[in-house]
Design an enzyme around this catalytic site. Sequence first.
Site, PDB file in Angstrom:
ATOM      1  N   GLU A 188       8.976  -4.831  10.121  1.00 26.91           N
ATOM      2  CA  GLU A 188       9.557  -2.798  10.014  1.00 26.91           C
ATOM      3  C   GLU A 188      10.259  -2.470  11.024  1.00 26.91           C
ATOM      4  O   GLU A 188       9.021  -2.620  12.214  1.00 26.91           O
ATOM      5  CB  GLU A 188       8.350  -2.875   8.984  1.00 26.91           C
ATOM      6  CG  GLU A 188       8.938  -0.804   8.683  1.00 26.91           C
ATOM      7  CD  GLU A 188       7.491  -0.633   7.636  1.00 26.91           C
ATOM      8  OE1 GLU A 188       6.883  -1.218   7.136  1.00 26.91           O
ATOM      9  OE2 GLU A 188       8.229   0.586   7.642  1.00 26.91           O
ATOM     10  N   LYS A 219      -1.154  -9.568   3.074  1.00 30.51           N
ATOM     11  CA  LYS A 219      -0.839  -8.778   4.191  1.00 30.51           C
ATOM     12  C   LYS A 219      -1.177  -8.261   4.409  1.00 30.51           C
ATOM     13  O   LYS A 219      -1.701  -7.329   3.646  1.00 30.51           O
ATOM     14  CB  LYS A 219       0.736  -9.030   3.454  1.00 30.51           C
ATOM     15  CG  LYS A 219       1.980  -8.038   4.543  1.00 30.51           C
ATOM     16  CD  LYS A 219       2.955  -7.760   4.477  1.00 30.51           C
ATOM     17  CE  LYS A 219       3.471  -6.405   3.487  1.00 30.51           C
ATOM     18  NZ  LYS A 219       2.900  -4.373   4.412  1.00 30.51           N
ATOM     19  N   ASP A 231      -1.491  -6.015  -0.440  1.00 31.10           N
ATOM     20  CA  ASP A 231      -1.394  -5.437   0.905  1.00 31.10           C
ATOM     21  C   ASP A 231      -2.985  -4.975   1.160  1.00 31.10           C
ATOM     22  O   ASP A 231      -3.809  -4.974  -0.366  1.00 31.10           O
ATOM     23  CB  ASP A 231      -0.666  -4.165   0.637  1.00 31.10           C
ATOM     24  CG  ASP A 231       0.533  -4.168   2.010  1.00 31.10           C
ATOM     25  OD1 ASP A 231       0.464  -5.190   2.349  1.00 31.10           O
ATOM     26  OD2 ASP A 231       0.763  -3.425   1.978  1.00 31.10           O
ATOM     27  N   GLU A 261      -1.487  -6.294   8.623  1.00 29.11           N
ATOM     28  CA  GLU A 261      -0.623  -5.341   9.592  1.00 29.11           C
ATOM     29  C   GLU A 261      -1.333  -5.648  10.678  1.00 29.11           C
ATOM     30  O   GLU A 261      -2.999  -5.382  11.230  1.00 29.11           O
ATOM     31  CB  GLU A 261      -0.939  -3.289   9.213  1.00 29.11           C
ATOM     32  CG  GLU A 261       0.221  -3.380   7.809  1.00 29.11           C
ATOM     33  CD  GLU A 261       0.095  -1.926   7.968  1.00 29.11           C
ATOM     34  OE1 GLU A 261       0.068  -1.414   8.663  1.00 29.11           O
ATOM     35  OE2 GLU A 261       1.152  -1.450   6.718  1.00 29.11           O
ATOM     36  N   ASP A 278       0.461  -1.916   0.397  1.00 29.90           N
ATOM     37  CA  ASP A 278      -0.130   0.042  -0.171  1.00 29.90           C
ATOM     38  C   ASP A 278       0.861   1.068  -0.150  1.00 29.90           C
ATOM     39  O   ASP A 278      -0.084   2.056   0.001  1.00 29.90           O
ATOM     40  CB  ASP A 278      -1.336  -0.373   1.294  1.00 29.90           C
ATOM     41  CG  ASP A 278      -0.527  -0.202   2.328  1.00 29.90           C
ATOM     42  OD1 ASP A 278       0.997   0.281   2.192  1.00 29.90           O
ATOM     43  OD2 ASP A 278      -1.285   0.274   3.443  1.00 29.90           O
ATOM     44  N   SER A 279       2.399   0.680  -0.027  1.00 29.13           N
ATOM     45  CA  SER A 279       3.092   1.781  -0.495  1.00 29.13           C
ATOM     46  C   SER A 279       3.478   2.610  -1.283  1.00 29.13           C
ATOM     47  O   SER A 279       3.056   3.918  -2.357  1.00 29.13           O
ATOM     48  CB  SER A 279       4.434   1.356   0.035  1.00 29.13           C
ATOM     49  OG  SER A 279       4.719   0.450  -1.162  1.00 29.13           O
TER      50      SER A 279
END
Length: 289
Positions: A182, A113, A83, A115, A44-45
């Site tokens: 991270e 993925k 993501d 978080e 999502d960057s």
Amino acid sequence: MKNTVTTLQQMKRDGQKISMLTCYDYTTACLMEEAGINAILIGDSLGMTMMGYSDTLPVTVDDIIHHCASVSRALKNTFLVADMPFMSYQASVVDAVKNAGRLIKEGHAQAVKLEGGASVCEQIKAIVKADIPVVAHIGLTPQSINAFGGFKVQGKNYDRALQLLRDAKAVEEAGAFMVTLECVPEKLATLISNELSIPTIGIGAGNGCDGQVLVYQDMLGMFTGFKPKFVKRFANIGEDMKNAFKAYDAEVKSMAFPAEEHNFAIDEKIIADIEREELSVDADESLCS
Ligand code: KIV
């Protein structure tokens, strides 16, 4: 060799490091596939690198699907992870499974993925129950930037370090097949990697992880504004691109480009005939019917 959940896990057992990069487009994905990168992350960057947002929060499931489907068309052997963007899984387990399903069906990802640690274990269990492989992501989780109060290294005191280890164990127990760490101190990331049987993929977490991931624009030197401490620039593509754009601009203006070798030929007689024909057309005659 085709990379799968099984081969990535085997790599950890064999002590082989896993290479992962973010990617958001077909052309770059072709190059990564040819280079033998093990896994690609549609991070999502992309909200920041491709869309110019100041953080990842505005990214939608549709944004990820758009980029993921483009990348998927380039891949044969590279494993593809998508993501789950902010608010696509936090509100409910049902949201989580439905959105994970869209990333697989429409984005052609092979895993998703998300978080969070213990707090998202219900979501991880439900997605895994739907036979969708999950990569967890703990440590600095950029979707929590407002809660964290900025991009900071995580797990630096005893309580936080223990919490990170417990989160890592919780996501493994919930069924995640891999976990991203991270911005975690190297020794803590090494300890977590040794404690888990699933692979850890570090970004700013040192060499003790089972693999590494970087945002590709960072490692190619496409941003010159700032460089996070954990980034290594493997090339200076940004400078090369800027120089190429400047050279193009100059050559267009000086008419050095296009040159003879870039042109298509036509029989001179056709041009002469057309010119003669045009001159004989009445200047007042409209060409629009
Ligand atoms: O969105 C992303 O690119 C990521 C990596 C930084 C791990 O989550």
